[in-house]
Write a protein that holds these residues in place. Structure first.
Motif, PDB file in Angstrom:
ATOM      1  N   GLY A  20      35.884  37.273  38.338  1.00  0.00           N
ATOM      2  CA  GLY A  20      35.852  37.056  36.675  1.00  0.00           C
ATOM      3  C   GLY A  20      37.167  36.395  36.184  1.00  0.00           C
ATOM      4  N   VAL A  21      38.308  36.876  36.700  1.00  0.00           N
ATOM      5  CA  VAL A  21      39.592  36.443  36.434  1.00  0.00           C
ATOM      6  C   VAL A  21      39.911  34.858  36.748  1.00  0.00           C
ATOM      7  N   ALA A  22      39.020  34.806  37.809  1.00  0.00           N
ATOM      8  CA  ALA A  22      39.209  33.387  38.538  1.00  0.00           C
ATOM      9  C   ALA A  22      38.409  32.409  37.532  1.00  0.00           C
ATOM     10  N   ALA A  23      37.263  32.845  37.026  1.00  0.00           N
ATOM     11  CA  ALA A  23      36.538  31.995  36.030  1.00  0.00           C
ATOM     12  C   ALA A  23      37.189  31.840  34.688  1.00  0.00           C
ATOM     13  N   ALA A  24      37.850  33.069  34.173  1.00  0.00           N
ATOM     14  CA  ALA A  24      38.251  32.947  32.940  1.00  0.00           C
ATOM     15  C   ALA A  24      39.794  32.269  32.589  1.00  0.00           C
ATOM     16  N   ARG A  72      41.398  37.148  26.436  1.00  0.00           N
ATOM     17  CA  ARG A  72      40.939  38.099  27.293  1.00  0.00           C
ATOM     18  C   ARG A  72      42.105  38.935  27.779  1.00  0.00           C
ATOM     19  N   LYS A  73      42.175  40.240  28.091  1.00  0.00           N
ATOM     20  CA  LYS A  73      42.837  40.936  28.622  1.00  0.00           C
ATOM     21  C   LYS A  73      42.819  41.116  30.099  1.00  0.00           C
ATOM     22  N   PHE A  74      43.941  40.859  31.077  1.00  0.00           N
ATOM     23  CA  PHE A  74      43.729  41.026  32.392  1.00  0.00           C
ATOM     24  C   PHE A  74      44.972  41.804  32.972  1.00  0.00           C
ATOM     25  N   LEU A  75      44.736  42.552  34.129  1.00  0.00           N
ATOM     26  CA  LEU A  75      45.705  43.413  34.748  1.00  0.00           C
ATOM     27  C   LEU A  75      46.236  42.720  35.814  1.00  0.00           C
ATOM     28  N   ILE A  76      47.416  43.109  36.252  1.00  0.00           N
ATOM     29  CA  ILE A  76      47.927  42.891  37.520  1.00  0.00           C
ATOM     30  C   ILE A  76      48.289  44.069  38.130  1.00  0.00           C
ATOM     31  N   ILE A  77      47.904  44.621  39.385  1.00  0.00           N
ATOM     32  CA  ILE A  77      48.190  45.865  39.890  1.00  0.00           C
ATOM     33  C   ILE A  77      48.535  45.740  41.248  1.00  0.00           C
ATOM     34  N   THR A  78      49.832  46.236  41.508  1.00  0.00           N
ATOM     35  CA  THR A  78      50.498  46.161  42.932  1.00  0.00           C
ATOM     36  C   THR A  78      50.254  47.708  43.529  1.00  0.00           C
ATOM     37  N   GLU A  79      49.522  47.783  44.676  1.00  0.00           N
ATOM     38  CA  GLU A  79      49.348  49.100  45.213  1.00  0.00           C
ATOM     39  C   GLU A  79      50.624  49.651  45.857  1.00  0.00           C
ATOM     40  N   GLU A  80      50.620  50.831  45.777  1.00  0.00           N
ATOM     41  CA  GLU A  80      51.972  51.749  45.939  1.00  0.00           C
ATOM     42  C   GLU A  80      52.607  51.419  47.314  1.00  0.00           C
ATOM     43  N   ARG A  82      52.724  48.438  48.672  1.00  0.00           N
ATOM     44  CA  ARG A  82      53.033  47.007  48.301  1.00  0.00           C
ATOM     45  C   ARG A  82      52.197  45.935  49.213  1.00  0.00           C
ATOM     46  N   SER A  83      51.021  46.824  49.783  1.00  0.00           N
ATOM     47  CA  SER A  83      50.407  46.013  50.786  1.00  0.00           C
ATOM     48  C   SER A  83      49.564  44.874  50.034  1.00  0.00           C
ATOM     49  N   ALA A  84      49.274  45.053  48.672  1.00  0.00           N
ATOM     50  CA  ALA A  84      48.215  44.030  47.869  1.00  0.00           C
ATOM     51  C   ALA A  84      48.510  44.346  46.579  1.00  0.00           C
ATOM     52  N   THR A  85      48.276  42.976  46.023  1.00  0.00           N
ATOM     53  CA  THR A  85      48.272  42.704  44.377  1.00  0.00           C
ATOM     54  C   THR A  85      47.126  42.218  43.992  1.00  0.00           C
ATOM     55  N   THR A  86      46.528  42.852  42.986  1.00  0.00           N
ATOM     56  CA  THR A  86      45.106  42.379  42.617  1.00  0.00           C
ATOM     57  C   THR A  86      45.052  41.960  41.086  1.00  0.00           C
ATOM     58  N   ILE A  87      44.629  40.781  40.899  1.00  0.00           N
ATOM     59  CA  ILE A  87      44.599  40.252  39.601  1.00  0.00           C
ATOM     60  C   ILE A  87      43.100  40.444  38.893  1.00  0.00           C
ATOM     61  N   MET A  88      42.850  41.070  38.130  1.00  0.00           N
ATOM     62  CA  MET A  88      41.514  41.232  37.325  1.00  0.00           C
ATOM     63  C   MET A  88      41.321  41.327  35.834  1.00  0.00           C
ATOM     64  N   LEU A  89      40.409  41.243  35.505  1.00  0.00           N
ATOM     65  CA  LEU A  89      40.013  41.070  33.821  1.00  0.00           C
ATOM     66  C   LEU A  89      40.214  42.751  33.653  1.00  0.00           C
ATOM     67  N   ALA A  90      40.572  43.281  32.503  1.00  0.00           N
ATOM     68  CA  ALA A  90      40.549  44.602  32.151  1.00  0.00           C
ATOM     69  C   ALA A  90      39.228  45.201  32.337  1.00  0.00           C
ATOM     70  N   GLU A  91      38.224  44.534  32.032  1.00  0.00           N
ATOM     71  CA  GLU A  91      36.654  45.214  32.051  1.00  0.00           C
ATOM     72  C   GLU A  91      36.486  45.240  33.695  1.00  0.00           C
ATOM     73  N   ASP A  92      36.987  44.623  34.617  1.00  0.00           N
ATOM     74  CA  ASP A  92      36.654  44.560  35.863  1.00  0.00           C
ATOM     75  C   ASP A  92      37.206  45.876  36.664  1.00  0.00           C
ATOM     76  N   TYR A  93      38.162  46.658  35.693  1.00  0.00           N
ATOM     77  CA  TYR A  93      38.962  47.704  36.534  1.00  0.00           C
ATOM     78  C   TYR A  93      38.193  48.916  36.464  1.00  0.00           C
TER      79      TYR A  93
END
Length: 93
Positions: A20-24, A72-80, A82-93
Motif C-alpha cells: 500500500g505504501v509503495a503504491a501511494a 495519506r498518513k503513514f507510519l515508520i516503525i522500528t522494532e525494539e 532494531r532488527s527491522a524498520t517497516t514503512i506502512m500506511l496507517a490503515e495497514d497497521y
C-alpha cells in the motif's frame, strides 16, 4: 529500497514496506521521511509519543513515527531490537 541509507541516531535493521505504501508514496518521499525517522524527527506524533520514542531510543523499545504525503498518513516503525524498520500506511497497521 536502496541499500545505502545514512544512519542518524540508530540503524534501521532490515527495511520493509507494505504494498500500500509503495503504491501511494513516491520513493523520494519515502527516503526523505526515513532519513527524518533515523534522525529522531518523529513527524506528526503527540508530545507524549515523542517522549516515548526518546525514552525507547535511550533504553530500548519500539520507535514509531507518523508522516503525511499525498493526503495519506503513514507510519515508520522500528522494532525494539532494531532488527527491522517497516514503512506502512496507517490503515495497514
Amino acid at each position: 529500497m536502496p541499500k545505502s541509507i545514512s544512519y542518524g541516531h540508530f540503524a534501521p535493521g532490515r527495511l520493509l514496506m507494505t504494498a500500500g505504501v509503495a503504491a501511494a508514496i513516491s520513493e523520494s518521499q519515502i527516503l526523505n521521511v526515513l532519513r527524518r525517522h533515523l534522525s529522531c524527527d518523529w513527524g506528526d506524533v503527540s508530545k507524549g509519543d515523542k517522549a516515548l520514542n526518546d525514552q525507547a531510543l535511550k533504553h530500548g523499545g519500539r520507535l514509531v513515527s507518523a508522516y503525511r504525503s499525498n493526503g495519506r498518513k503513514f507510519l515508520i516503525i522500528t522494532e525494539e531490537d532494531r532488527s527491522a524498520t517497516t514503512i506502512m500506511l496507517a490503515e495497514d497497521y
